[in-house]
Design an enzyme around this catalytic site. Structure first.
Site, short mmCIF file in Angstrom:
data_model
loop_
_atom_site.label_atom_id
_atom_site.label_comp_id
_atom_site.label_asym_id
_atom_site.label_seq_id
_atom_site.Cartn_x
_atom_site.Cartn_y
_atom_site.Cartn_z
N GLY A 74 0.93 -1.23 0.14
CA GLY A 74 0.03 -0.17 -0.02
C GLY A 74 0.93 1.02 -0.04
N GLY A 125 7.43 6.03 -7.07
CA GLY A 125 7.13 7.27 -6.24
C GLY A 125 7.04 7.06 -4.79
N ASP A 126 6.55 6.10 -4.36
CA ASP A 126 6.48 5.75 -2.90
C ASP A 126 7.75 5.45 -2.27
OD1 ASP A 126 3.83 5.05 -3.40
OD2 ASP A 126 3.89 3.11 -3.41
N TRP A 161 -10.56 -5.63 -3.63
CA TRP A 161 -11.76 -5.88 -2.78
C TRP A 161 -11.51 -4.84 -1.48
CZ3 TRP A 161 -9.02 -9.61 -5.59
CH2 TRP A 161 -10.15 -10.46 -6.39
P1 ADP Z 1 4.83 7.46 -9.56
O1 ADP Z 1 4.97 6.09 -9.12
O2 ADP Z 1 4.43 8.39 -8.23
O3 ADP Z 1 3.95 7.65 -10.82
P2 ADP Z 1 7.26 8.69 -11.10
O4 ADP Z 1 6.64 7.68 -12.07
O5 ADP Z 1 6.93 10.00 -11.38
O6 ADP Z 1 6.17 8.28 -9.56
O7 ADP Z 1 8.55 8.23 -10.46
C1 ADP Z 1 8.95 8.26 -9.25
C2 ADP Z 1 10.44 8.61 -9.45
O8 ADP Z 1 10.87 7.24 -9.84
C3 ADP Z 1 10.79 9.67 -10.39
O9 ADP Z 1 10.82 10.80 -9.78
C4 ADP Z 1 12.39 8.88 -10.47
O10 ADP Z 1 13.16 9.44 -9.80
C5 ADP Z 1 12.23 7.47 -10.47
N1 ADP Z 1 11.97 7.06 -11.79
C6 ADP Z 1 10.70 6.59 -12.34
N2 ADP Z 1 11.02 6.06 -13.67
C7 ADP Z 1 12.25 6.21 -13.71
C8 ADP Z 1 13.06 5.74 -14.83
N3 ADP Z 1 12.66 5.32 -15.89
N4 ADP Z 1 14.48 5.65 -14.81
C9 ADP Z 1 14.93 6.23 -13.57
N5 ADP Z 1 14.30 6.54 -12.82
C10 ADP Z 1 12.88 6.51 -12.81
#
Ligand code: ADP
Length: 312
Positions: free
Chosen positions: A28, A257-258, A101
């Protein structure tokens, strides 16, 4: 050092392993963040604030919190409801689908447990992290009470941290989500939004736009995530770009993101500056996306992080 409280829902996760078997774990958004914070900054005191049932899986979830080093003093047990559950299936083409669920889970009643005694567990300067998912989970009829509790906590000196983490299917309408998000942004002192979160709701399509949106609220510190693109921060009116090295070996972006949020907040609580904290958070997210599932294997994660952390 201050303490950080992670408020929201952790669920039972079932991941299909073959036609007749599923592997069970717990995940979560706020729980994932707490786990990654604790793995990097063991000395930071982290607590879960959630509601579970009295069923066996709820008890095992509490044990999982404890194993992760999280304080469970504010994990409430509802007498009739159970923990939420979701299943992940991956089709032949590698596309994942989720079935939930959670519409009557114990966590939906969380706001009702936040009485005076509970609020007194927060000391001035402690952080309370909640997300758009936390807000969507709280039953709509309980949300006004929830805002009052947040407001009381803020008045008592707690630092509110918000990540909108928008999931359209959890809201009855975009207006309902916007109302909640506007309220959360107007109360938060730290915001950790992703560009994607705001594009569907506000038509904001880039990090600069998200910063401008946040500037219309009184938020002390903003960090905007945008997948593999640069992270933008705003602090004391100053906007800064932080380069992200795109990872070529992406297996599963679940909880990127988490992980970013947890490690960023842990670093800031250890008095690291925004630039260094973002570098650590981005490294954590980059490790997490090289593994499937929300929680990456502990050893691979800590091995990847330790070169950066040992210099602290
Ligand atoms: P969320 O999970 O909230 O959608 P993001 O996709 O924006 O978050 O990604 C969160 C963080 O994960 C980014 O700020 C970056 O630091 C890292 N990240 C995500 N995708 C990549 C990638 N393809 N290569 C390197 N870092 C990534």
């Amino acid at each position: 050092m201050n303490k950080i409280f992670f408020l929201g829902e952790c669920m039972i996760e079932l991941r299909r392993t073959d036609k007749t078997n599923m592997r069970q774990s717990f995940a979560g958004d706020v729980f994932n963040s707490a786990v990654y914070l604790k793995r990097c900054f063991n000395k930071v005191s982290c607590a879960m604030v959630t509601a579970l049932g009295e069923d066996k899986l709820s008890t095992e979830m509490v044990e999982a919190f404890e194993q992760a080093g999280l304080d469970t003093g504010l994990v409430f047990r509802h007498p009739h409801k159970n923990a939420g559950l979701y299943a992940i299936e991956t089709d032949d083409k590698g596309e994942r689908s989720f079935t939930y669920w959670r519409s009557d889970s114990a966590a939906r009643t969380l706001a009702r447990f936040l009485d005076k005694k509970v609020l007194s567990a927060f000391k001035a300067g402690d952080l309370l992290f909640f997300s758009g998912i936390s807000l969507a989970v709280i039953a709509p009829q309980d949300r006004e009470v929830f805002w009052q509790k947040l407001s009381a906590l803020k008045d008592a000196g707690a630092v509110l941290v918000f990540d909108p983490n928008y999931r359209a299917r959890m809201w009855q309408s975009t207006d309902e989500a916007k109302y909640a998000f506007d309220k959360a942004f107007s109360m938060a002192q730290i915001a950790l939004p992703g560009v994607e979160d705001l594009s569907a709701l506000y038509g904001i399509n880039d990090a600069r736009g998200v910063i401008e949106y946040c500037q219309s609220h009184d938020i002390k510190e903003v960090v905007v995530k945008d997948g593999p693109n640069s992270v933008l921060s705003l602090s004391q009116g100053h906007i800064e770009h932080h380069t992200i090295v795109p990872n070529q070996n992406v297996v599963d972006t679940t909880s990127a993101g988490d992980a970013f949020n947890g490690v960023y907040l842990g670093a800031r609580m250890n008095d690291l500056d925004i630039d260094k904290s973002i570098a650590l958070a981005a490294k954590a997210a980059s490790i997490v996306i090289q593994h499937s599932g929300a929680i990456a294997p502990k050893e691979a994660f800590t091995d990847g992080m330790s070169p950066l952390l040992s210099s602290e």
